[in-house]
Scaffold this motif. Structure first.
Motif, mmCIF file in Angstrom:
data_model
loop_
_atom_site.group_PDB
_atom_site.id
_atom_site.type_symbol
_atom_site.label_atom_id
_atom_site.label_comp_id
_atom_site.label_asym_id
_atom_site.label_seq_id
_atom_site.Cartn_x
_atom_site.Cartn_y
_atom_site.Cartn_z
ATOM 1 N N LYS A 35 0.799 -1.226 0.000
ATOM 2 C CA LYS A 35 0.000 0.000 0.000
ATOM 3 C C LYS A 35 0.832 1.276 0.000
ATOM 4 C CE LYS A 35 -4.285 -1.541 1.946
ATOM 5 N NZ LYS A 35 -5.395 -1.068 2.740
ATOM 6 N N HIS A 36 2.093 1.196 -0.375
ATOM 7 C CA HIS A 36 2.954 2.379 -0.313
ATOM 8 C C HIS A 36 2.499 3.482 -1.265
ATOM 9 C CE1 HIS A 36 5.080 1.451 -4.073
ATOM 10 N NE2 HIS A 36 4.949 0.190 -3.694
ATOM 11 N N ASP A 37 1.903 3.130 -2.393
ATOM 12 C CA ASP A 37 1.436 4.167 -3.328
ATOM 13 C C ASP A 37 0.333 5.023 -2.709
ATOM 14 O OD1 ASP A 37 3.186 3.455 -5.355
ATOM 15 O OD2 ASP A 37 1.810 1.946 -6.166
ATOM 16 N N LYS A 51 13.011 11.158 -5.971
ATOM 17 C CA LYS A 51 13.034 9.759 -6.407
ATOM 18 C C LYS A 51 11.742 9.087 -5.979
ATOM 19 C CE LYS A 51 17.667 7.936 -6.730
ATOM 20 N NZ LYS A 51 18.654 7.047 -6.167
ATOM 21 N N PRO A 52 11.285 8.108 -6.755
ATOM 22 C CA PRO A 52 10.107 7.333 -6.319
ATOM 23 C C PRO A 52 10.425 6.505 -5.070
ATOM 24 C CG PRO A 52 10.540 6.990 -8.662
ATOM 25 C CD PRO A 52 11.687 7.767 -8.110
ATOM 26 N N PHE A 53 9.391 6.211 -4.296
ATOM 27 C CA PHE A 53 9.526 5.499 -3.024
ATOM 28 C C PHE A 53 10.235 4.160 -3.204
ATOM 29 C CE2 PHE A 53 7.749 3.033 0.584
ATOM 30 C CZ PHE A 53 8.090 3.885 1.612
ATOM 31 N N LYS A 54 9.911 3.423 -4.247
ATOM 32 C CA LYS A 54 10.479 2.087 -4.440
ATOM 33 C C LYS A 54 11.956 2.115 -4.807
ATOM 34 C CE LYS A 54 8.449 -1.445 -5.439
ATOM 35 N NZ LYS A 54 7.912 -2.536 -4.683
ATOM 36 N N GLN A 55 12.460 3.243 -5.286
ATOM 37 C CA GLN A 55 13.869 3.329 -5.663
ATOM 38 C C GLN A 55 14.760 3.750 -4.499
ATOM 39 O OE1 GLN A 55 14.325 5.845 -9.061
ATOM 40 N NE2 GLN A 55 13.289 4.421 -10.440
ATOM 41 N N ILE A 64 11.123 8.117 6.069
ATOM 42 C CA ILE A 64 9.960 8.837 5.552
ATOM 43 C C ILE A 64 8.704 8.424 6.311
ATOM 44 C CG2 ILE A 64 8.446 9.024 3.523
ATOM 45 C CD1 ILE A 64 11.020 9.018 1.809
ATOM 46 N N VAL A 65 8.562 7.127 6.558
ATOM 47 C CA VAL A 65 7.391 6.634 7.297
ATOM 48 C C VAL A 65 7.452 7.092 8.751
ATOM 49 C CG1 VAL A 65 6.148 4.561 8.025
ATOM 50 C CG2 VAL A 65 7.033 4.713 5.710
ATOM 51 N N LEU A 66 8.657 7.219 9.318
ATOM 52 C CA LEU A 66 8.787 7.771 10.672
ATOM 53 C C LEU A 66 8.330 9.229 10.694
ATOM 54 C CD1 LEU A 66 9.656 7.566 13.631
ATOM 55 C CD2 LEU A 66 11.975 8.160 12.890
#
Length: 130
Positions: A35-37, A51-55, A64-66
């Motif tokens: 569900k990161h998108d 940069k995109p999250f997956k890279q 970032i999630v913190l």
């Protein structure tokens, strides 16, 4: 354990530790890989402009999630890393974030913090029970 009084305490702390670990793994898999998108579309961290999250490496994704967690949990604080997270995410209103995004972020980081505290208690019980 040589002292039988520590057995229920050990069972309790170990059970809490396993529960925290299970919550951390489940929320982490959902948050970082499935569900990161949606989470990033709602929260819109400024670092994702580069940069995109997956890279990004896992450590930066966790940071970032913190930031998301700190902004949702402490929206009015202005000191230390909490203040930096609130500065970076000032465009996000915590009241407007959907619950399915909040529970993943809260579940992941709350399980992490509680698990670390419980791990210290578990080591204390093991040490005192010898």
């Amino acid at each position: 354990m040589s002292n039988p009084a520590f057995i229920p305490l050990f069972q309790l702390t170990f059970g809490i530790f396993l529960l925290c670990f299970a919550a951390l793994v489940i929320c982490g898999m959902l948050l970082f890989y499935i569900k990161h998108d949606k989470v990033n579309a709602v929260m819109q961290h400024p670092y994702l402009q580069y940069k995109p999250f997956k890279q990004l490496p896992l450590t930066i994704r966790a940071t970032i999630v913190l930031d998301y967690y700190l902004h949702l949990a402490f929206p009015k604080r202005r000191f230390w890393i909490i203040g930096q997270a609130n500065y970076l995410l000032s465009h996000v209103d915590p009241a407007q974030v959907p619950k399915d995004v909040k529970w993943l972020i809260y579940g992941f980081w709350s399980a992490c913090w509680l698990g670390m505290i419980d791990m210290a208690a578990l080591w204390g019980v093991l040490t005192l029970g010898q």
